[in-house]
Design a protein around this motif. Structure first.
Motif, PDB file in Angstrom:
ATOM      1  N   UNK A   1      32.843 -29.422  -6.048  1.00  0.00           N
ATOM      2  CA  UNK A   1      33.209 -28.348  -5.110  1.00  0.00           C
ATOM      3  C   UNK A   1      34.179 -28.856  -4.050  1.00  0.00           C
ATOM      4  N   UNK A   2      33.930 -30.052  -3.544  1.00  0.00           N
ATOM      5  CA  UNK A   2      34.837 -30.615  -2.545  1.00  0.00           C
ATOM      6  C   UNK A   2      36.224 -30.841  -3.138  1.00  0.00           C
ATOM      7  N   UNK A   3      36.268 -31.354  -4.357  1.00  0.00           N
ATOM      8  CA  UNK A   3      37.552 -31.581  -5.024  1.00  0.00           C
ATOM      9  C   UNK A   3      38.312 -30.271  -5.190  1.00  0.00           C
ATOM     10  N   UNK A   4      37.621 -29.238  -5.657  1.00  0.00           N
ATOM     11  CA  UNK A   4      38.277 -27.936  -5.830  1.00  0.00           C
ATOM     12  C   UNK A   4      38.707 -27.346  -4.492  1.00  0.00           C
ATOM     13  N   UNK A   5      37.927 -27.573  -3.435  1.00  0.00           N
ATOM     14  CA  UNK A   5      38.296 -27.088  -2.103  1.00  0.00           C
ATOM     15  C   UNK A   5      39.579 -27.751  -1.627  1.00  0.00           C
ATOM     16  N   UNK A   6      39.690 -29.077  -1.831  1.00  0.00           N
ATOM     17  CA  UNK A   6      40.914 -29.756  -1.403  1.00  0.00           C
ATOM     18  C   UNK A   6      42.122 -29.285  -2.200  1.00  0.00           C
ATOM     19  N   UNK A   7      41.921 -29.026  -3.505  1.00  0.00           N
ATOM     20  CA  UNK A   7      43.032 -28.487  -4.295  1.00  0.00           C
ATOM     21  C   UNK A   7      43.451 -27.119  -3.785  1.00  0.00           C
TER      22      UNK A   7
END
Length: 118
Positions: free
Chosen positions: A72-78
């Motif tokens: 989720x954090x990775x997708x948020x940064x993207x």
């Protein structure tokens, strides 16, 4: 009433007094035997092994939850990066539209001045 007809099909089971006494004496004797014999000690690790199996599942669930949070954090940064790129693209489009409208106005002004001069 349907249950009564089913019960009538099967004969009832009646235990003899002797069978009842034997069962009760075995049942009373069974709890006292494991407590006095040393064979009760191997049975005690069995519950702890069940707890260990439960701990493995809890650990696995925790790892999956942490991986989901990381994803989720990775997708948020993207998403945030894409928003920044979209904002920059929008600003660039506005600049180009302003330049285009400025050149159109200059071109129209120069054309008007040419036709008035003649």
């Amino acid at each position: 009433m349907a249950n009564n007809s089913k019960n009538d099909e099967f004969p009832t089971i009646r235990l003899d007094e002797e069978d009842r006494r034997d069962y009760q004496t075995k049942r009373q004797a069974a709890p006292s035997k494991p407590s006095t014999t040393p064979s009760s000690t191997p049975s005690s690790p069995s519950p702890s092994s069940n707890g260990g199996g439960n701990g493995i599942w809890v650990t696995l669930v925790a790892i999956v939850a942490l991986a989901a949070c990381g994803g989720c954090y990775y997708l948020y940064t993207l998403l945030e990066q894409q928003k920044a790129v979209a904002d920059q693209a929008e600003k660039r489009i506005m600049q180009l539209e302003n330049k285009l409208s400025a050149t159109r106005t200059k071109k129209l002004a120069s054309l008007r001045s040419r036709f008035r001069l003649r």
